[in-house]
Design an enzyme around this catalytic site. Structure first.
Site, short mmCIF file in Angstrom:
data_model
loop_
_atom_site.label_atom_id
_atom_site.label_comp_id
_atom_site.label_asym_id
_atom_site.label_seq_id
_atom_site.Cartn_x
_atom_site.Cartn_y
_atom_site.Cartn_z
N ALA A 78 0.87 -1.17 0.00
CA ALA A 78 0.00 0.00 0.00
C ALA A 78 0.91 1.23 0.00
CB ALA A 78 -0.90 -0.03 1.22
N GLU A 104 -0.85 -9.20 -0.63
CA GLU A 104 -2.29 -9.38 -0.38
C GLU A 104 -3.10 -9.35 -1.68
OE1 GLU A 104 -1.98 -6.27 2.63
OE2 GLU A 104 -2.90 -7.64 4.08
N1 CO8 Z 1 4.58 3.09 -0.68
C1 CO8 Z 1 4.97 4.25 -1.25
N2 CO8 Z 1 6.12 4.38 -1.94
C2 CO8 Z 1 6.91 3.30 -2.04
C3 CO8 Z 1 6.58 2.06 -1.48
C4 CO8 Z 1 5.34 1.97 -0.77
N3 CO8 Z 1 4.91 0.82 -0.22
N4 CO8 Z 1 7.56 1.17 -1.75
C5 CO8 Z 1 8.49 1.84 -2.48
N5 CO8 Z 1 8.10 3.13 -2.66
C6 CO8 Z 1 8.79 4.18 -3.39
C7 CO8 Z 1 9.98 4.71 -2.61
O1 CO8 Z 1 9.56 5.67 -1.65
C8 CO8 Z 1 10.82 5.32 -3.72
O2 CO8 Z 1 10.22 6.55 -4.09
P1 CO8 Z 1 11.17 7.82 -4.35
O3 CO8 Z 1 12.07 7.40 -5.48
O4 CO8 Z 1 10.21 8.90 -4.74
O5 CO8 Z 1 11.90 8.07 -3.09
C9 CO8 Z 1 10.58 4.36 -4.89
O6 CO8 Z 1 9.36 3.66 -4.58
C10 CO8 Z 1 11.67 3.32 -5.03
O7 CO8 Z 1 11.81 2.65 -3.77
P2 CO8 Z 1 13.23 2.43 -3.06
O8 CO8 Z 1 14.15 3.54 -3.40
O9 CO8 Z 1 12.96 2.16 -1.62
O10 CO8 Z 1 13.69 1.11 -3.82
P3 CO8 Z 1 14.74 0.02 -3.27
O11 CO8 Z 1 15.00 -0.88 -4.42
O12 CO8 Z 1 15.87 0.67 -2.57
O13 CO8 Z 1 13.91 -0.81 -2.14
C11 CO8 Z 1 11.99 -2.01 -1.22
C12 CO8 Z 1 12.83 -1.63 -2.48
C13 CO8 Z 1 12.82 -2.88 -0.29
C14 CO8 Z 1 10.75 -2.76 -1.70
C15 CO8 Z 1 11.57 -0.73 -0.47
O14 CO8 Z 1 11.02 0.18 -1.41
C16 CO8 Z 1 10.55 -0.94 0.61
O15 CO8 Z 1 10.88 -1.43 1.68
N6 CO8 Z 1 9.26 -0.55 0.38
C17 CO8 Z 1 8.22 -0.63 1.35
C18 CO8 Z 1 7.76 -2.04 1.55
C19 CO8 Z 1 6.64 -2.10 2.58
O16 CO8 Z 1 6.83 -1.82 3.75
N7 CO8 Z 1 5.43 -2.48 2.15
C20 CO8 Z 1 4.30 -2.59 3.00
C21 CO8 Z 1 3.50 -1.34 2.95
S1 CO8 Z 1 2.19 -1.34 4.18
C22 CO8 Z 1 0.95 -2.22 3.51
O17 CO8 Z 1 0.99 -2.63 2.39
C23 CO8 Z 1 -0.19 -2.45 4.43
C24 CO8 Z 1 -1.53 -2.57 3.79
C25 CO8 Z 1 -2.62 -2.46 4.81
C26 CO8 Z 1 -2.34 -1.43 5.85
C27 CO8 Z 1 -3.60 -0.80 6.31
C28 CO8 Z 1 -3.29 0.36 7.27
C29 CO8 Z 1 -4.48 1.30 7.46
#
Ligand code: CO8
Length: 257
Positions: A66, A112
Protein backbone atom coordinates in the site's frame (compact mmCIF):
# COMPACT_ATOMS: atom_id res chain seq x y z
CA UNK A 1 -11.35 1.00 -24.42
CA UNK A 2 -10.92 3.17 -21.32
CA UNK A 3 -7.59 4.58 -20.32
CA UNK A 4 -6.51 4.62 -16.71
CA UNK A 5 -3.98 6.66 -14.77
CA UNK A 6 -2.26 3.94 -12.74
CA UNK A 7 -2.97 0.66 -14.55
CA UNK A 8 -2.78 -0.69 -18.10
CA UNK A 9 -5.48 -2.99 -19.44
CA UNK A 10 -4.79 -5.10 -22.50
CA UNK A 11 -7.04 -7.70 -24.13
CA UNK A 12 -5.70 -10.46 -26.38
CA UNK A 13 -8.35 -12.89 -27.52
CA UNK A 14 -10.10 -14.18 -24.40
CA UNK A 15 -7.33 -13.13 -21.99
CA UNK A 16 -7.15 -9.71 -20.31
CA UNK A 17 -4.02 -8.42 -18.60
CA UNK A 18 -4.22 -5.75 -15.92
CA UNK A 19 -0.78 -4.26 -15.24
CA UNK A 20 -0.17 -2.07 -12.20
CA UNK A 21 1.77 0.86 -13.62
CA UNK A 22 3.46 3.17 -11.12
CA UNK A 23 7.04 2.12 -11.91
CA UNK A 24 8.71 5.05 -10.10
CA UNK A 25 6.94 4.03 -6.86
CA UNK A 26 7.45 0.26 -7.25
CA UNK A 27 3.71 0.00 -8.01
CA UNK A 28 2.70 1.21 -4.54
CA UNK A 29 -1.05 0.71 -4.26
CA UNK A 30 -2.66 4.10 -3.67
CA UNK A 31 -6.41 4.67 -3.66
CA UNK A 32 -6.37 5.42 -7.41
CA UNK A 33 -4.80 2.00 -8.18
CA UNK A 34 -7.35 0.41 -5.89
CA UNK A 35 -10.33 2.11 -7.57
CA UNK A 36 -9.04 1.61 -11.11
CA UNK A 37 -8.29 -2.09 -10.55
CA UNK A 38 -11.78 -2.60 -9.12
CA UNK A 39 -13.40 -0.81 -12.08
CA UNK A 40 -11.30 -2.64 -14.67
CA UNK A 41 -11.82 -6.10 -13.19
CA UNK A 42 -15.55 -5.53 -12.69
CA UNK A 43 -15.97 -4.59 -16.36
CA UNK A 44 -13.88 -7.54 -17.58
CA UNK A 45 -15.71 -9.94 -15.26
CA UNK A 46 -19.08 -9.41 -16.93
CA UNK A 47 -17.64 -9.52 -20.48
CA UNK A 48 -18.49 -12.94 -21.96
CA UNK A 49 -15.53 -12.55 -24.32
CA UNK A 50 -13.06 -12.68 -21.41
CA UNK A 51 -12.21 -16.06 -19.92
CA UNK A 52 -9.29 -15.23 -17.61
CA UNK A 53 -7.63 -12.12 -16.19
CA UNK A 54 -3.90 -11.78 -15.47
CA UNK A 55 -2.89 -9.29 -12.77
CA UNK A 56 0.75 -8.25 -12.96
CA UNK A 57 3.28 -5.50 -12.26
CA UNK A 58 6.81 -4.79 -13.46
CA UNK A 59 9.92 -6.94 -13.44
CA UNK A 60 11.17 -5.24 -10.25
CA UNK A 61 7.87 -5.06 -8.39
CA UNK A 62 4.49 -6.70 -8.57
CA UNK A 63 3.68 -4.12 -5.89
CA UNK A 64 5.77 -2.97 -2.92
CA UNK A 65 2.70 -2.49 -0.78
CA UNK A 66 0.00 0.00 0.00
CA UNK A 67 1.21 3.57 -0.62
CA UNK A 68 3.05 4.59 2.54
CA UNK A 69 3.17 8.27 1.50
CA UNK A 70 -0.62 8.29 1.25
CA UNK A 71 -1.15 6.32 4.47
CA UNK A 72 1.27 8.29 6.67
CA UNK A 73 -1.22 11.11 7.32
CA UNK A 74 -4.37 9.00 7.74
CA UNK A 75 -6.38 9.12 10.96
CA UNK A 76 -8.70 6.43 12.23
CA UNK A 77 -12.11 8.16 11.71
CA UNK A 78 -11.40 8.76 8.01
CA UNK A 79 -10.15 5.23 7.31
CA UNK A 80 -13.40 3.91 8.76
CA UNK A 81 -15.96 6.36 7.39
CA UNK A 82 -14.41 6.47 3.91
CA UNK A 83 -13.75 2.70 3.92
CA UNK A 84 -10.12 3.30 2.93
CA UNK A 85 -9.42 -0.28 1.77
CA UNK A 86 -13.00 -1.06 0.71
CA UNK A 87 -12.54 -1.19 -3.06
CA UNK A 88 -10.38 -4.30 -2.79
CA UNK A 89 -13.40 -6.43 -1.95
CA UNK A 90 -14.74 -5.53 -5.42
CA UNK A 91 -11.75 -7.40 -6.88
CA UNK A 92 -12.45 -10.50 -4.83
CA UNK A 93 -16.05 -10.61 -6.08
CA UNK A 94 -14.87 -11.39 -9.65
CA UNK A 95 -16.23 -14.72 -10.89
CA UNK A 96 -13.71 -14.89 -13.75
CA UNK A 97 -10.45 -16.64 -12.75
CA UNK A 98 -7.70 -14.16 -11.74
CA UNK A 99 -4.06 -15.14 -12.24
CA UNK A 100 -1.38 -13.16 -10.39
CA UNK A 101 1.91 -13.06 -12.34
CA UNK A 102 4.42 -11.95 -9.72
CA UNK A 103 7.92 -10.68 -10.47
CA UNK A 104 10.06 -8.89 -7.87
CA UNK A 105 8.51 -7.42 -4.73
CA UNK A 106 5.07 -8.54 -3.57
CA UNK A 107 5.14 -6.92 -0.14
CA UNK A 108 2.33 -5.96 2.23
CA UNK A 109 -0.62 -4.98 0.05
CA UNK A 110 1.26 -6.42 -2.94
CA UNK A 111 1.34 -9.89 -1.39
CA UNK A 112 -2.29 -9.38 -0.38
CA UNK A 113 -3.41 -8.49 -3.93
CA UNK A 114 -1.62 -11.61 -5.23
CA UNK A 115 -3.58 -13.61 -2.64
CA UNK A 116 -6.87 -12.10 -3.89
CA UNK A 117 -6.15 -13.97 -7.14
CA UNK A 118 -6.94 -17.64 -7.74
CA UNK A 119 -3.55 -18.79 -9.03
CA UNK A 120 -0.17 -17.23 -8.20
CA UNK A 121 2.58 -17.72 -10.79
CA UNK A 122 5.91 -16.49 -9.46
CA UNK A 123 9.01 -15.48 -11.39
CA UNK A 124 12.13 -16.93 -9.78
CA UNK A 125 13.03 -13.42 -8.53
CA UNK A 126 9.72 -12.98 -6.67
CA UNK A 127 9.82 -11.87 -3.03
CA UNK A 128 6.78 -12.15 -0.78
CA UNK A 129 6.34 -10.59 2.63
CA UNK A 130 4.06 -8.84 5.10
CA UNK A 131 6.39 -6.15 6.51
CA UNK A 132 3.64 -3.96 8.03
CA UNK A 133 4.98 -4.61 11.52
CA UNK A 134 8.03 -2.53 10.57
CA UNK A 135 5.71 0.43 9.89
CA UNK A 136 3.86 0.18 13.18
CA UNK A 137 0.72 -1.37 11.69
CA UNK A 138 -0.55 -4.82 10.66
CA UNK A 139 -1.69 -6.34 7.34
CA UNK A 140 -4.94 -4.64 6.31
CA UNK A 141 -5.98 -6.17 2.99
CA UNK A 142 -6.39 -9.78 4.04
CA UNK A 143 -2.80 -10.79 4.89
CA UNK A 144 -3.45 -12.20 8.33
CA UNK A 145 -6.35 -14.28 7.02
CA UNK A 146 -5.48 -15.34 3.46
CA UNK A 147 -1.80 -15.97 4.19
CA UNK A 148 -2.69 -18.15 7.18
CA UNK A 149 -5.11 -20.17 5.08
CA UNK A 150 -2.48 -20.50 2.32
CA UNK A 151 0.62 -21.41 4.33
CA UNK A 152 -0.70 -22.38 7.77
CA UNK A 153 -0.36 -20.78 11.19
CA UNK A 154 3.35 -21.18 11.82
CA UNK A 155 4.74 -19.86 8.53
CA UNK A 156 2.19 -17.02 8.54
CA UNK A 157 3.03 -16.01 12.11
CA UNK A 158 6.74 -16.12 11.28
CA UNK A 159 6.24 -13.79 8.29
CA UNK A 160 3.76 -11.40 9.93
CA UNK A 161 5.57 -11.08 13.28
CA UNK A 162 9.13 -10.77 11.93
CA UNK A 163 8.25 -8.97 8.69
CA UNK A 164 10.75 -11.15 6.83
CA UNK A 165 10.56 -11.61 3.09
CA UNK A 166 10.55 -15.07 1.48
CA UNK A 167 11.74 -16.00 -2.02
CA UNK A 168 9.84 -17.85 -4.73
CA UNK A 169 11.17 -21.31 -3.70
CA UNK A 170 10.16 -20.95 -0.06
CA UNK A 171 6.80 -19.50 -1.13
CA UNK A 172 6.14 -22.47 -3.41
CA UNK A 173 7.15 -24.96 -0.70
CA UNK A 174 4.78 -23.24 1.70
CA UNK A 175 1.85 -23.40 -0.73
CA UNK A 176 1.64 -19.66 -1.46
CA UNK A 177 2.76 -20.06 -5.08
CA UNK A 178 1.16 -22.30 -7.73
CA UNK A 179 4.25 -22.53 -9.98
CA UNK A 180 7.64 -20.86 -10.44
CA UNK A 181 8.90 -19.85 -13.89
CA UNK A 182 12.08 -18.12 -15.12
CA UNK A 183 11.71 -14.34 -14.68
CA UNK A 184 12.00 -13.57 -18.39
CA UNK A 185 9.25 -16.08 -19.22
CA UNK A 186 6.76 -14.89 -16.60
CA UNK A 187 4.20 -13.21 -18.83
CA UNK A 188 4.45 -15.83 -21.56
CA UNK A 189 3.88 -18.62 -19.02
CA UNK A 190 1.06 -16.77 -17.24
CA UNK A 191 -0.55 -16.12 -20.62
CA UNK A 192 -0.39 -19.84 -21.47
CA UNK A 193 -2.13 -20.71 -18.21
CA UNK A 194 -4.72 -17.95 -18.78
CA UNK A 195 -5.35 -19.11 -22.37
CA UNK A 196 -5.83 -22.69 -21.21
CA UNK A 197 -8.42 -21.59 -18.66
CA UNK A 198 -10.07 -19.17 -21.11
CA UNK A 199 -10.43 -21.95 -23.70
CA UNK A 200 -12.72 -23.92 -21.35
CA UNK A 201 -16.42 -23.47 -20.74
CA UNK A 202 -16.84 -20.10 -19.03
CA UNK A 203 -19.77 -21.35 -16.95
CA UNK A 204 -17.69 -24.26 -15.70
CA UNK A 205 -14.66 -22.07 -14.90
CA UNK A 206 -16.77 -19.52 -13.03
CA UNK A 207 -18.66 -22.11 -11.03
CA UNK A 208 -15.49 -24.15 -10.35
CA UNK A 209 -13.77 -21.01 -9.01
CA UNK A 210 -16.72 -20.10 -6.83
CA UNK A 211 -17.12 -23.59 -5.39
CA UNK A 212 -13.38 -24.11 -4.80
CA UNK A 213 -13.08 -20.72 -3.08
CA UNK A 214 -15.93 -21.71 -0.77
CA UNK A 215 -13.75 -24.48 0.68
CA UNK A 216 -11.89 -21.83 2.67
CA UNK A 217 -15.01 -20.26 4.09
CA UNK A 218 -17.12 -23.07 5.40
CA UNK A 219 -17.31 -26.49 7.01
CA UNK A 220 -16.70 -29.65 4.99
CA UNK A 221 -20.37 -30.68 5.20
CA UNK A 222 -21.61 -27.24 4.04
CA UNK A 223 -18.96 -27.11 1.34
CA UNK A 224 -19.86 -30.54 -0.02
CA UNK A 225 -23.50 -29.56 -0.14
CA UNK A 226 -22.61 -26.33 -1.95
CA UNK A 227 -20.51 -28.28 -4.44
CA UNK A 228 -23.29 -30.77 -5.10
CA UNK A 229 -25.95 -28.08 -5.56
CA UNK A 230 -23.71 -26.30 -8.06
CA UNK A 231 -22.85 -29.59 -9.76
CA UNK A 232 -26.54 -30.34 -10.27
CA UNK A 233 -27.04 -26.80 -11.59
CA UNK A 234 -24.41 -27.44 -14.29
CA UNK A 235 -26.88 -29.81 -15.94
CA UNK A 236 -28.85 -26.72 -16.91
CA UNK A 237 -26.05 -25.19 -19.00
CA UNK A 238 -25.63 -25.66 -22.76
CA UNK A 239 -21.98 -26.50 -22.10
CA UNK A 240 -22.94 -29.66 -20.20
CA UNK A 241 -24.78 -31.01 -23.24
CA UNK A 242 -22.02 -29.89 -25.62
CA UNK A 243 -19.11 -31.17 -23.50
CA UNK A 244 -20.55 -34.62 -22.98
CA UNK A 245 -21.93 -34.93 -26.53
CA UNK A 246 -18.53 -33.92 -27.96
CA UNK A 247 -16.82 -36.57 -25.84
CA UNK A 248 -19.23 -39.25 -27.02
CA UNK A 249 -18.84 -38.15 -30.64
CA UNK A 250 -15.04 -38.10 -30.26
CA UNK A 251 -14.69 -34.42 -31.26
CA UNK A 252 -13.59 -31.17 -29.60
CA UNK A 253 -16.35 -29.29 -27.75
CA UNK A 254 -17.52 -25.89 -28.99
CA UNK A 255 -18.37 -23.94 -25.84
CA UNK A 256 -21.20 -21.45 -25.56
CA UNK A 257 -19.61 -17.97 -26.03
N1 CO8 B 1 4.58 3.09 -0.68
C1 CO8 B 1 4.97 4.25 -1.25
N2 CO8 B 1 6.12 4.38 -1.94
C2 CO8 B 1 6.91 3.30 -2.04
C3 CO8 B 1 6.58 2.06 -1.48
C4 CO8 B 1 5.34 1.97 -0.77
N3 CO8 B 1 4.91 0.82 -0.22
N4 CO8 B 1 7.56 1.17 -1.75
C5 CO8 B 1 8.49 1.84 -2.48
N5 CO8 B 1 8.10 3.13 -2.66
C6 CO8 B 1 8.79 4.18 -3.39
C7 CO8 B 1 9.98 4.71 -2.61
O1 CO8 B 1 9.56 5.67 -1.65
C8 CO8 B 1 10.82 5.32 -3.72
O2 CO8 B 1 10.22 6.55 -4.09
P1 CO8 B 1 11.17 7.82 -4.35
O3 CO8 B 1 12.07 7.40 -5.48
O4 CO8 B 1 10.21 8.90 -4.74
O5 CO8 B 1 11.90 8.07 -3.09
C9 CO8 B 1 10.58 4.36 -4.89
O6 CO8 B 1 9.36 3.66 -4.58
C10 CO8 B 1 11.67 3.32 -5.03
O7 CO8 B 1 11.81 2.65 -3.77
P2 CO8 B 1 13.23 2.43 -3.06
O8 CO8 B 1 14.15 3.54 -3.40
O9 CO8 B 1 12.96 2.16 -1.62
O10 CO8 B 1 13.69 1.11 -3.82
P3 CO8 B 1 14.74 0.02 -3.27
O11 CO8 B 1 15.00 -0.88 -4.42
O12 CO8 B 1 15.87 0.67 -2.57
O13 CO8 B 1 13.91 -0.81 -2.14
C11 CO8 B 1 11.99 -2.01 -1.22
C12 CO8 B 1 12.83 -1.63 -2.48
C13 CO8 B 1 12.82 -2.88 -0.29
C14 CO8 B 1 10.75 -2.76 -1.70
C15 CO8 B 1 11.57 -0.73 -0.47
O14 CO8 B 1 11.02 0.18 -1.41
C16 CO8 B 1 10.55 -0.94 0.61
O15 CO8 B 1 10.88 -1.43 1.68
N6 CO8 B 1 9.26 -0.55 0.38
C17 CO8 B 1 8.22 -0.63 1.35
C18 CO8 B 1 7.76 -2.04 1.55
C19 CO8 B 1 6.64 -2.10 2.58
O16 CO8 B 1 6.83 -1.82 3.75
N7 CO8 B 1 5.43 -2.48 2.15
C20 CO8 B 1 4.30 -2.59 3.00
C21 CO8 B 1 3.50 -1.34 2.95
S1 CO8 B 1 2.19 -1.34 4.18
C22 CO8 B 1 0.95 -2.22 3.51
O17 CO8 B 1 0.99 -2.63 2.39
C23 CO8 B 1 -0.19 -2.45 4.43
C24 CO8 B 1 -1.53 -2.57 3.79
C25 CO8 B 1 -2.62 -2.46 4.81
C26 CO8 B 1 -2.34 -1.43 5.85
C27 CO8 B 1 -3.60 -0.80 6.31
C28 CO8 B 1 -3.29 0.36 7.27
C29 CO8 B 1 -4.48 1.30 7.46
Amino acid sequence: ERTFETILVEVNGRVATVTINRPDKLNALNTTVQREMAEAVEALDVDPGIGAIIVTGSKKAFAAGADIAEMAELEYPGTFTEDFMGNWSRLTRARTPLIAAVSGYALGGGCEVAMMCDIIIAADNAKFGQPEINLGVIPGMGGSQRLTRAVGQYKAMDMILTGRTIGAEEAERAGLVSRIVPTDDLLAEATKVAETIASKSKYSAMVAKRVTARALQTTLAEGLEYEQANFYAMFGTPDHKEGMTAFNEKREPKWDR
